[in-house]
Design a protein around this motif. Sequence first.
Motif, PDB file in Angstrom:
ATOM      1  N   VAL A 119       0.958  -0.981  -0.071  1.00 22.50           N
ATOM      2  CA  VAL A 119      -0.086  -0.162   0.021  1.00 22.50           C
ATOM      3  C   VAL A 119       0.928   1.046  -0.050  1.00 22.50           C
ATOM      4  O   VAL A 119       1.964   1.343   0.332  1.00 22.50           O
ATOM      5  CB  VAL A 119      -0.736   0.248   1.255  1.00 22.50           C
ATOM      6  N   LEU A 123      -2.386   4.784   3.216  1.00 21.38           N
ATOM      7  CA  LEU A 123      -3.125   3.751   3.490  1.00 21.38           C
ATOM      8  C   LEU A 123      -2.436   2.920   4.788  1.00 21.38           C
ATOM      9  O   LEU A 123      -3.255   1.983   5.395  1.00 21.38           O
ATOM     10  CB  LEU A 123      -3.473   2.870   2.389  1.00 21.38           C
ATOM     11  N   LYS A 126      -4.822   2.353   7.746  1.00 16.50           N
ATOM     12  CA  LYS A 126      -6.230   2.380   7.641  1.00 16.50           C
ATOM     13  C   LYS A 126      -6.775   1.211   7.621  1.00 16.50           C
ATOM     14  O   LYS A 126      -6.440   0.172   7.074  1.00 16.50           O
ATOM     15  CB  LYS A 126      -6.386   3.555   6.377  1.00 16.50           C
ATOM     16  N   ASP A 127      -8.264   1.304   7.981  1.00 16.86           N
ATOM     17  CA  ASP A 127      -8.871  -0.224   7.760  1.00 16.86           C
ATOM     18  C   ASP A 127      -9.433  -0.142   6.655  1.00 16.86           C
ATOM     19  O   ASP A 127     -10.581   0.275   6.148  1.00 16.86           O
ATOM     20  CB  ASP A 127     -10.136   0.141   8.627  1.00 16.86           C
ATOM     21  N   ASP A 128      -8.663  -0.662   5.625  1.00 12.02           N
ATOM     22  CA  ASP A 128      -8.936  -0.739   4.066  1.00 12.02           C
ATOM     23  C   ASP A 128      -8.825  -2.364   3.629  1.00 12.02           C
ATOM     24  O   ASP A 128      -7.641  -2.660   4.105  1.00 12.02           O
ATOM     25  CB  ASP A 128      -8.054   0.118   3.485  1.00 12.02           C
ATOM     26  N   PRO A 129      -9.655  -2.787   3.155  1.00 13.07           N
ATOM     27  CA  PRO A 129      -9.309  -4.265   2.577  1.00 13.07           C
ATOM     28  C   PRO A 129      -8.304  -4.338   1.698  1.00 13.07           C
ATOM     29  O   PRO A 129      -7.763  -5.485   1.288  1.00 13.07           O
ATOM     30  CB  PRO A 129     -10.733  -4.618   1.749  1.00 13.07           C
ATOM     31  N   ASN A 130      -7.842  -3.340   0.879  1.00 10.58           N
ATOM     32  CA  ASN A 130      -6.661  -3.316  -0.015  1.00 10.58           C
ATOM     33  C   ASN A 130      -5.417  -3.117   0.582  1.00 10.58           C
ATOM     34  O   ASN A 130      -4.479  -2.998   0.025  1.00 10.58           O
ATOM     35  CB  ASN A 130      -6.908  -2.394  -1.101  1.00 10.58           C
ATOM     36  N   SER A 131      -5.285  -2.998   2.069  1.00 17.28           N
ATOM     37  CA  SER A 131      -4.168  -2.615   2.666  1.00 17.28           C
ATOM     38  C   SER A 131      -3.489  -3.898   3.341  1.00 17.28           C
ATOM     39  O   SER A 131      -4.119  -4.552   4.200  1.00 17.28           O
ATOM     40  CB  SER A 131      -4.521  -1.624   3.650  1.00 17.28           C
ATOM     41  N   TYR A 132      -2.489  -4.462   2.956  1.00 18.47           N
ATOM     42  CA  TYR A 132      -1.868  -5.599   3.575  1.00 18.47           C
ATOM     43  C   TYR A 132      -0.377  -5.604   3.041  1.00 18.47           C
ATOM     44  O   TYR A 132       0.137  -4.947   2.500  1.00 18.47           O
ATOM     45  CB  TYR A 132      -2.562  -6.781   2.806  1.00 18.47           C
ATOM     46  N   THR A 153      -1.152  -2.898   8.713  1.00 18.68           N
ATOM     47  CA  THR A 153      -1.963  -3.265   7.487  1.00 18.68           C
ATOM     48  C   THR A 153      -2.164  -4.606   7.954  1.00 18.68           C
ATOM     49  O   THR A 153      -1.849  -5.219   8.869  1.00 18.68           O
ATOM     50  CB  THR A 153      -1.131  -3.393   6.278  1.00 18.68           C
TER      51      THR A 153
END
Length: 292
Positions: A119, A123, A126-132, A153
């Motif tokens: 990311v 990000l 952040k609570d984002d499904p694409n953040s890993y 993440t």
Amino acid sequence: MNEVTIIGLGPMGQAMAKTYLNNGYKVSLWNRTKSKADNLVKEGCFYDRSITEVIKRSQLILVSLTNYDVFWSILENLKTDLNGKVIVNLSSGTPQEAREVSQWIIQQGGSFLSAGIMVPPSLVGKDDPNSYTFYSGPKKLFEQYQADLAVLTTTDYKGEDVGLAMLYYQAMLNILYTSMTGVIQSYALLKAGKINAIDFEPYTHEFLKFLPTLIQQANIAAEIDTKNYDGSQQNLKMMLAGAKHVTETAKEANIDFSVPKSIEALFQNTVNDGFGGNSTASIFETLYANGD
């Protein structure tokens, strides 16, 4: 209070430091340029010009540098051992570089996890499904620190081989770089035709949303794993003809055509090897010709 040391204060390092600070961690910092730490120190982080002293302050040490060469230039001359220290390296590099660093850290008494964060700095935390972030190395070590790493993440552990995180990371960057380059190449083509990139952007977005469907319908991954390249619906000879047209259009527009030409050459080489009647996935045979 949980503690963490962060080495390297580029945009990613700064984002990590702020995230840990906001989550109640005691954060120690080191960076070659002290000014990058000034605002973080005002917010509550600790900074020392001596990397040796900073490393002594925490058991968990996150490294965010440009590459492994910078990593070596900074850490190789440490005037302290790494007994009990856990180094998590989020710097970009190759799988083999990660393995070599891991061996060195173990020799110094420390432990090592390799990581590839997928990311941008904006990000992080952040609570984002694409953040890993990809991680690899000793599983027990990862599990011990997973909660700390998950502050940044979502964590995606890939295995004991410390090189795996970088392998996944670079594979993802390959998709990113080739995709972005293709988009920008198309914008250059359009600008040569007096069409603003912003006017074409909606088409770009819609096509990229549709692309996963095309990939799935083409059955690319399964065809590569089984080496069964079904060209009954669309074969590589057809794709080669289209690739040539893209190259020629770029030439007509008097813009750089090295990107479409390289794709055309890849298709042509694969056709020359006898895969003209097979699917586009057959270019894997050319790409992997010297693979293990």
